[in-house]
Design a protein around this motif. Sequence first.
Motif, PDB file in Angstrom:
ATOM      1  N   GLY A  37     182.727  64.170 -99.555  1.00 16.44           N
ATOM      2  CA  GLY A  37     183.951  63.588 -99.959  1.00 16.44           C
ATOM      3  C   GLY A  37     183.780  62.097-100.152  1.00 16.44           C
ATOM      4  N   GLY A  38     184.859  61.523-100.376  1.00 18.95           N
ATOM      5  CA  GLY A  38     184.922  59.886-100.460  1.00 18.95           C
ATOM      6  C   GLY A  38     185.399  59.594-101.913  1.00 18.95           C
ATOM      7  N   SER A  39     185.754  58.429-102.172  1.00 17.20           N
ATOM      8  CA  SER A  39     186.327  57.784-103.232  1.00 17.20           C
ATOM      9  C   SER A  39     185.553  57.397-104.185  1.00 17.20           C
ATOM     10  N   HIS A  40     185.670  56.905-105.531  1.00 13.45           N
ATOM     11  CA  HIS A  40     184.664  56.410-106.415  1.00 13.45           C
ATOM     12  C   HIS A  40     183.758  55.184-105.954  1.00 13.45           C
ATOM     13  N   LYS A  41     184.592  54.600-105.003  1.00 15.97           N
ATOM     14  CA  LYS A  41     183.803  53.364-104.552  1.00 15.97           C
ATOM     15  C   LYS A  41     182.719  53.855-103.554  1.00 15.97           C
ATOM     16  N   VAL A  42     182.934  54.592-102.839  1.00 19.43           N
ATOM     17  CA  VAL A  42     181.774  55.004-101.861  1.00 19.43           C
ATOM     18  C   VAL A  42     180.420  56.054-102.595  1.00 19.43           C
ATOM     19  N   HIS A  43     180.912  56.442-103.642  1.00 17.63           N
ATOM     20  CA  HIS A  43     179.849  57.126-104.374  1.00 17.63           C
ATOM     21  C   HIS A  43     179.267  56.215-105.310  1.00 17.63           C
ATOM     22  N   HIS A  44     179.574  55.111-105.711  1.00 17.92           N
ATOM     23  CA  HIS A  44     179.180  54.263-106.674  1.00 17.92           C
ATOM     24  C   HIS A  44     179.122  52.724-106.102  1.00 17.92           C
ATOM     25  N   ILE A  45     178.023  52.823-104.908  1.00 19.10           N
ATOM     26  CA  ILE A  45     177.997  51.363-104.390  1.00 19.10           C
ATOM     27  C   ILE A  45     177.449  50.259-105.276  1.00 19.10           C
ATOM     28  N   GLY A  46     176.398  50.929-106.178  1.00 19.20           N
ATOM     29  CA  GLY A  46     175.561  49.997-107.053  1.00 19.20           C
ATOM     30  C   GLY A  46     174.872  48.788-106.464  1.00 19.20           C
ATOM     31  N   ASP A  47     174.990  47.734-106.355  1.00 20.86           N
ATOM     32  CA  ASP A  47     174.231  46.580-105.753  1.00 20.86           C
ATOM     33  C   ASP A  47     175.248  46.075-104.903  1.00 20.86           C
ATOM     34  N   ASP A  48     176.295  46.719-104.497  1.00 27.32           N
ATOM     35  CA  ASP A  48     176.945  46.204-103.191  1.00 27.32           C
ATOM     36  C   ASP A  48     176.476  46.782-102.047  1.00 27.32           C
ATOM     37  N   THR A  49     175.407  46.405-101.719  1.00 21.23           N
ATOM     38  CA  THR A  49     174.672  47.124-100.479  1.00 21.23           C
ATOM     39  C   THR A  49     175.538  47.127 -99.280  1.00 21.23           C
ATOM     40  N   GLN A  50     176.080  45.448 -99.221  1.00 22.54           N
ATOM     41  CA  GLN A  50     176.613  45.273 -98.028  1.00 22.54           C
ATOM     42  C   GLN A  50     178.021  45.961 -97.804  1.00 22.54           C
ATOM     43  N   PHE A  51     178.645  46.264 -98.663  1.00 25.31           N
ATOM     44  CA  PHE A  51     179.888  47.108 -98.637  1.00 25.31           C
ATOM     45  C   PHE A  51     179.290  48.368 -97.936  1.00 25.31           C
ATOM     46  N   ALA A  52     178.195  49.125 -98.360  1.00 25.00           N
ATOM     47  CA  ALA A  52     177.578  50.452 -97.525  1.00 25.00           C
ATOM     48  C   ALA A  52     177.141  50.210 -96.324  1.00 25.00           C
ATOM     49  N   LEU A  53     176.683  49.012 -96.003  1.00 20.97           N
ATOM     50  CA  LEU A  53     176.011  48.762 -94.571  1.00 20.97           C
ATOM     51  C   LEU A  53     177.213  48.775 -93.732  1.00 20.97           C
ATOM     52  N   ASP A  54     178.521  47.886 -94.199  1.00 17.33           N
ATOM     53  CA  ASP A  54     179.592  47.895 -93.444  1.00 17.33           C
ATOM     54  C   ASP A  54     180.217  49.200 -93.166  1.00 17.33           C
ATOM     55  N   HIS A  55     180.289  49.862 -94.280  1.00 19.08           N
ATOM     56  CA  HIS A  55     181.068  51.234 -94.460  1.00 19.08           C
ATOM     57  C   HIS A  55     180.529  52.244 -93.158  1.00 19.08           C
ATOM     58  N   ILE A  56     179.059  52.227 -93.481  1.00 16.41           N
ATOM     59  CA  ILE A  56     178.646  53.153 -92.578  1.00 16.41           C
ATOM     60  C   ILE A  56     178.459  52.663 -90.936  1.00 16.41           C
ATOM     61  N   ALA A  57     178.225  51.547 -90.752  1.00 16.08           N
ATOM     62  CA  ALA A  57     178.190  50.884 -89.452  1.00 16.08           C
ATOM     63  C   ALA A  57     179.596  51.066 -88.667  1.00 16.08           C
ATOM     64  N   GLN A  58     180.601  51.008 -89.426  1.00 13.64           N
ATOM     65  CA  GLN A  58     181.842  51.260 -89.001  1.00 13.64           C
ATOM     66  C   GLN A  58     182.338  52.704 -88.555  1.00 13.64           C
ATOM     67  N   ARG A  59     181.411  53.540 -89.061  1.00 11.43           N
ATOM     68  CA  ARG A  59     181.675  55.052 -88.843  1.00 11.43           C
ATOM     69  C   ARG A  59     180.525  55.959 -88.134  1.00 11.43           C
ATOM     70  N   ILE A  60     179.384  55.274 -88.331  1.00  7.70           N
ATOM     71  CA  ILE A  60     178.487  56.176 -87.806  1.00  7.70           C
ATOM     72  C   ILE A  60     178.271  56.458 -86.428  1.00  7.70           C
ATOM     73  N   ASP A  61     178.102  57.593 -85.953  1.00  8.68           N
ATOM     74  CA  ASP A  61     178.284  58.013 -84.551  1.00  8.68           C
ATOM     75  C   ASP A  61     177.026  58.543 -84.151  1.00  8.68           C
ATOM     76  N   TYR A  62     175.805  57.734 -83.511  1.00 11.42           N
ATOM     77  CA  TYR A  62     174.602  58.383 -83.404  1.00 11.42           C
ATOM     78  C   TYR A  62     174.576  59.531 -82.220  1.00 11.42           C
ATOM     79  N   GLY A  63     175.865  59.580 -81.294  1.00  9.28           N
ATOM     80  CA  GLY A  63     175.855  60.689 -80.393  1.00  9.28           C
ATOM     81  C   GLY A  63     176.083  62.014 -80.959  1.00  9.28           C
ATOM     82  N   ILE A  64     176.854  61.867 -82.283  1.00 10.21           N
ATOM     83  CA  ILE A  64     176.893  63.035 -83.034  1.00 10.21           C
ATOM     84  C   ILE A  64     175.462  63.608 -83.555  1.00 10.21           C
ATOM     85  N   ILE A  65     174.861  62.856 -84.146  1.00 10.23           N
ATOM     86  CA  ILE A  65     173.616  63.036 -84.914  1.00 10.23           C
ATOM     87  C   ILE A  65     172.565  63.446 -83.682  1.00 10.23           C
TER      88      ILE A  65
END
Length: 383
Positions: free
Chosen positions: A249-277
Amino acid sequence: MSGYLLAGAVIGGACVVELAARALWRVVVPRRRRMFIDYLLTGRAGELAEEDRELSRPSLMRYRGHPFTAFEPDPDFVAAGGVRIHNNCSFRDSVDYTREYVDSFDLRVYLAGGSTVYDTCVDDNAQTFAALLQDELTRRTGRRVKVFNAGVGNFTSFQSFTRLAAWADFLRPHVVVVYQGINDITPFLYTDVPPKGVRPDLAHSIRPLCVAEVRDRLPRSARWSGLVRLFAALAVSDEDFNIRFHTLGGSHKVHHIGDDTQFALDHIAQRIDYGIIRSHYENIVALCRFRDIPALFLTERLMEGGEWYRPFLDRINDIVRELDRHEGCHVLDFDRLFPADAENFVDAMHFSARGNESRAGFVGAHLAGLFTAGKEAATCSQD
């Protein structure tokens, strides 16, 4: 009479337009798009030419929908050269699985993971990691060995667990080998749900593959009309070729991070649950322990470089390293021990032909040692 002439002129003109459209179809529309639209219209990928190898690797033409894992390799997929590389059970194998075939092997290894196990960048089944590992183990043990390649591109550890749960009692492996990591990050990137919306079953991100959603954009008349087919080429985009856009899933933004890796880092860090993994890995351990199947987990190795997602993978590798505290569970710290030379990789994570040979030897030596130790332990217990 003039009416007949007019009708004839109209029909003749339509035929000229149709012939012109069919000619333009092959000249104007890129081969990749023609191949994809033909697949949508007929339901068959058709035989791929040598130049189509690269195009077909991430393509959803390799896959079909599955009710529990979202997707799986399509048994009807035909690779370049007219070779069928998936079998009747949707495993990457040129041989169909029957009870008699499975039981004919002395040593059965179930190999689970994502594209680095499936070997997306390898076109010949005989050159995959699974096949080379099978050869290595045969040589080292002197036994009739079968390595089941249960890898599927983009699979998370949860999907690999689900697949193993379904096939364990049919394939009856003597050992399960798991090589996962990077794909466990993706459900926390390809989603727009808020952090509190993350689910343990990953349904906030993963969705079943439904090719019909793309097929329905094409007019039915495109099956027989070259003109309509020509315009239908405008109804699909480059994203439609890639399995990722159809199953995450996800919007165009999350599928096309391009060079905006900081967005990806922040996006994942806010959501990743290592307990689930961790739970998904421990479910694999529990399934194997219940059936008395030894499990070998490998930490995931990247080529040396500054990949932005490396910090998340490091945390997941740490989770894997802790699994050896469970009885019957072994960990090979592939990330720390396997050479990260550029010659072993075709990109940050996928292995070259040389890399596959190297890791087959590396993992094969470790597995052979486990089998020997297990055999000796069994002998001691009998004494």
